[in-house]
Design an enzyme around this catalytic site. Structure first.
Site, short mmCIF file in Angstrom:
data_model
loop_
_atom_site.label_atom_id
_atom_site.label_comp_id
_atom_site.label_asym_id
_atom_site.label_seq_id
_atom_site.Cartn_x
_atom_site.Cartn_y
_atom_site.Cartn_z
N TYR B 280 -11.08 11.42 10.82
CA TYR B 280 -10.75 10.69 9.59
C TYR B 280 -9.25 10.85 9.31
O TYR B 280 -8.76 11.95 9.10
CB TYR B 280 -11.58 11.29 8.45
CG TYR B 280 -11.54 10.59 7.12
CD1 TYR B 280 -10.36 10.08 6.58
CD2 TYR B 280 -12.70 10.46 6.37
CE1 TYR B 280 -10.34 9.45 5.35
CE2 TYR B 280 -12.69 9.84 5.13
CZ TYR B 280 -11.50 9.35 4.62
OH TYR B 280 -11.50 8.74 3.39
N TYR B 328 -7.12 0.22 10.72
CA TYR B 328 -8.35 -0.57 10.76
C TYR B 328 -8.76 -0.99 9.35
O TYR B 328 -8.73 -2.14 8.98
CB TYR B 328 -9.46 0.23 11.43
CG TYR B 328 -10.77 -0.54 11.56
CD1 TYR B 328 -10.90 -1.59 12.46
CD2 TYR B 328 -11.89 -0.19 10.79
CE1 TYR B 328 -12.09 -2.29 12.57
CE2 TYR B 328 -13.08 -0.88 10.90
CZ TYR B 328 -13.18 -1.93 11.79
OH TYR B 328 -14.36 -2.61 11.90
#
Lengths: 134, 382
Positions: B280, B328
C-alpha cells in the site's frame, strides 16, 4: 483567522496541561519499570500495566527528531508554511510540537539540533509546549 | 464453531460505576482492561489480541502497551461484544493469536473524552490533545513525518523517494484503468509542487472515486465457481499507534514487521517464493518501509533495490503492478485495490501480468503507520 485548534484536557491529562500553564513540562514515570518515562499521559504504565506512576518536571530539553514543513497551512495556523516537528526529549519520550524562533526552512531546521521548550500561552487553561533552538 | 474449545479466563468491570467524572472514554476501557488482566493474572505483554467497539482497537492497544497479532474493531452497536467473542474464538482456534482482550467503556453520563473515536476529531482525544494543536492537515503532513529521520539514518536523499513514483508510473502505463499513465522522470517528481517538505505532489497518492468487493468461501466449495480460485495461504495483522509521533521507530513500522512475519510464517514461504508483491503506497516512502519491514531488503537498502529496477517491469520482484496509489487510484482506503490486483495476478488476467506468478503477497497499511494487514495468496491448491 479561525481560532487555533486546541487540546481539551481530560482528567487523565490535566496535570500535563496544568504543568504547561505553570511553565513546567511534566512527564510520567513508572515506579517499577526502572523509572521509565512515558508519554502521552495516562494513569498507568504502558510498559507493565502498573498504576503506581508519578508525574515529574522534565528538563524541557531535547533534539529535533523529524519534521515536515506544511506548505498548505491549516486555516487556523495562519498563512505561512510551518514545521510540524517531533522532538526527542532528553528523558526518552517523543512528542509532536512546533519549532519557534527559527526560520521554517530545511536549512535552518537540522535534525538532531538541540532544542528547549518554549511555552506559548493560548488562553487561561491552555499553554502549548513549543520548542526553540537551545 | 468448535464447542468448548475457548474459555473466558478474566472478567471485570470498571473500578467505579455510575458516575465517573475522573476517567475519559479511553480511560474507562483501560480501567476495565487492567482489572480484567488482574483477575486473570496477566500483564499487557501477555495479550496478543484486542477487540473493542466505540474506541479504536489501535488506540486501545497502544494506550495499554499491547502489540497484537489480532485486532477486531467490529462495531455494530450494543451487541458488538458478542460478535467480538465469536470472532475471537475463531481467531484463537485458527492460531491468529492466543489471548484476546475485549473491552468496553462509555462515558454515557459524564461525557468525558467523548468524540475521540478512531483517533479522529475530538479535542479531548489523544490525537486532539497531542498532535492536532501543532497544525497537521491530513495524511500529507502526518504520514510523512518520520521520513526525514529515515533518510538521515540511511544517508538517503529525496531523489531516492522519487524513484518509487517513477517506476510505479511505468507499471501504471500498462494499466488502461490507471488514473495517471504518462511517463514521468525523477526531475518531474522533484519539480512537482511542494506539499509538505520533503514531499512533492508526485510522491503523494491520488484522490479518486471508486470501490471494490471480494467474495470468499471455503476452498472445497471454490472449485464449483466459474472463476479460477485464489487461495489464502497466510495472513497477518497488527496495530501500533494511532499517533504517528509515537511510533516506536521512525525508520520502521512495528505493525508492518509483526503483520508480515505472521503472514510469512502462516504461509510457510520464504521471500524467494514470492512472485508478486503489493505494498500500500499512500506516499512514496511506504514501499521502502514495506520492503524492509517485510524482510525483502535489509534496513536502509530498499531505495537502492527499487532504483536498480528490481521492482520494475522485468525485475525479480514486481511491485505494485497496477501503478499503486501513486498512479492507479486512491479513494481513501486503498487496501481493497491492492487486494484486487493480487487476485488479478493470481488469476492470470492482470493488464501487467507477471508471467507464471504463483504467490502474491498483499500488504496494507491503516492510518499513518497505525495498523497493518498482510495477505499471502496462491493460485495453486497444493
Amino acid at each position: 483567522m479561525p481560532q487555533r485548534m486546541l487540546p481539551e484536557p481530560t482528567p487523565e491529562t490535566r496535570h500535563f496541561w496544568e504543568g504547561c500553564a505553570a511553565g513546567e513540562l511534566r512527564l510520567q514515570r513508572c515506579a517499577h519499570c526502572a523509572g521509565k518515562s512515558y508519554f502521552p499521559p495516562r494513569p498507568f504504565c504502558p510498559g507493565c500495566g502498573s498504576r503506581e506512576v508519578e508525574s515529574y518536571k522534565a528538563s524541557g530539553k531535547g533534539v529535533l527528531w523529524s519534521y515536515v514543513i506544511n506548505m498548505r497551512p491549516r486555516p487556523d495556523m495562519g498563512t505561512e508554511p510551518y514545521a510540524i516537528a517531533v522532538v526527542q526529549l532528553a528523558e526518552g519520550p517523543r512528542m509532536m510540537t512546533n519549532i519557534v524562533n527559527c526560520p521554517q526552512t530545511p536549512e535552518a531546521l537540522q535534525l538532531d539540533m538541540p532544542l528547549k521548550v518554549s511555552f506559548s500561552k493560548q488562553n487561561d487553561t491552555i499553554t502549548l509546549p513549543l520548542f526553540e533552538p537551545a | 464453531m468448535k464447542q468448548k474449545s475457548i474459555a473466558v479466563v478474566g472478567a471485570a468491570e470498571t473500578t467505579k460505576m455510575g458516575r465517573i467524572p475522573d476517567l475519559s472514554v479511553i480511560g474507562l476501557h483501560a480501567d476495565a482492561a487492567l482489572n480484567a488482566m488482574k483477575d486473570a493474572g496477566l500483564k499487557p505483554s501477555d495479550i496478543d489480541g484486542v477487540a473493542t467497539a466505540g474506541a479504536s482497537p489501535t488506540e486501545l492497544a497502544h494506550y495499554l502497551g499491547i502489540t497484537p497479532t489480532y485486532a477486531d474493531g467490529t462495531s455494530v452497536g450494543g451487541c458488538s461484544f458478542m460478535l467480538h467473542v465469536r470472532h475471537a474464538a475463531a481467531a484463537i482456534n485458527e492460531g491468529l493469536c492466543r489471548t484476546v482482550l475485549i473491552t468496553h467503556g462509555e462515558s454515557g453520563r459524564s461525557r468525558v473524552g467523548v468524540g475521540g473515536r478512531f483517533g479522529g476529531g475530538g479535542g479531548s482525544s489523544l490525537n486532539g490533545q497531542f498532535e492536532m494543536p501543532y497544525g497537521p492537515s491530513g495524511p500529507p503532513t502526518m504520514f510523512t513525518i518520520p521520513v526525514l529521520r529515515y533518510l538521515k539514518t540511511y544517508n538517503l536523499s529525496v531523489e531516492d523517494l522519487a524513484w518509487v513514483s517513477v517506476i510505479q508510473r511505468e507499471w501504471a502505463a500498462k494499466n488502461p484503468r490507471a488514473s495517471f499513465r504518462d511517463p514521468i522522470t525523477v526531475d518531474d517528481v522533484l519539480n512537482s509542487p511542494m506539499i509538505a517538505w520533503p514531499f512533492r505532489m508526485l510522491m503523494c497518492c491520488l484522490v479518486t472515486d471508486g470501490g471494490g468487493a471480494l467474495i470468499l468461501t471455503s476452498a472445497d466449495r471454490a472449485r464449483d465457481f466459474p472463476q479460477k480460485p485464489v487461495y489464502v495461504l497466510g495472513t497477518g495483522e497488527s496495530v501500533e499507534t494511532q499517533m504517528v509521533s509515537q511510533m516506536e521507530d521512525f525508520t520502521s513500522s512495528k505493525a508492518f514487521r509483526v503483520s508480515g512475519k505472521k503472514a510469512f510464517a502462516e504461509a510457510g514461504i520464504k521471500h524467494s517464493d514470492v512472485d508478486h508483491l503489493m505494498i500500500y503506497d499512500a506516499f512514496a516512502h511506504l514501499p521502502l518501509y514495506g520492503l524492509e519491514d517485510l524482510g525483502f531488503c535489509k534496513p536502509g537498502e530498499a531505495a537502492a533495490f527499487v532504483k536498480e529496477r528490481n521492482t520494475a517491469i522485468g525485475g525479480k520482484l514486481p511491485l505494485n503492478t497496477n501503478g499503486g496509489g501513486l498512479s492507479y487510484m486512491h479513494s481513501g482506503m486503498y487496501g481493497m485495490y491492492a487486494l484486487q490486483e493480487s487476485v488479478r495476478q493470481m488469476r492470470g488476467i492482470a493488464p501487467a501480468q507477471v508471467p507464471g506468478a504463483k504467490i502474491s503477497v498483499c500488504h496494507g497499511v491503516g492510518g499513518m503507520f497505525a495498523a497493518s494487514g498482510t495477505i499471502v495468496f496462491s493460485n495453486e491448491k497444493s
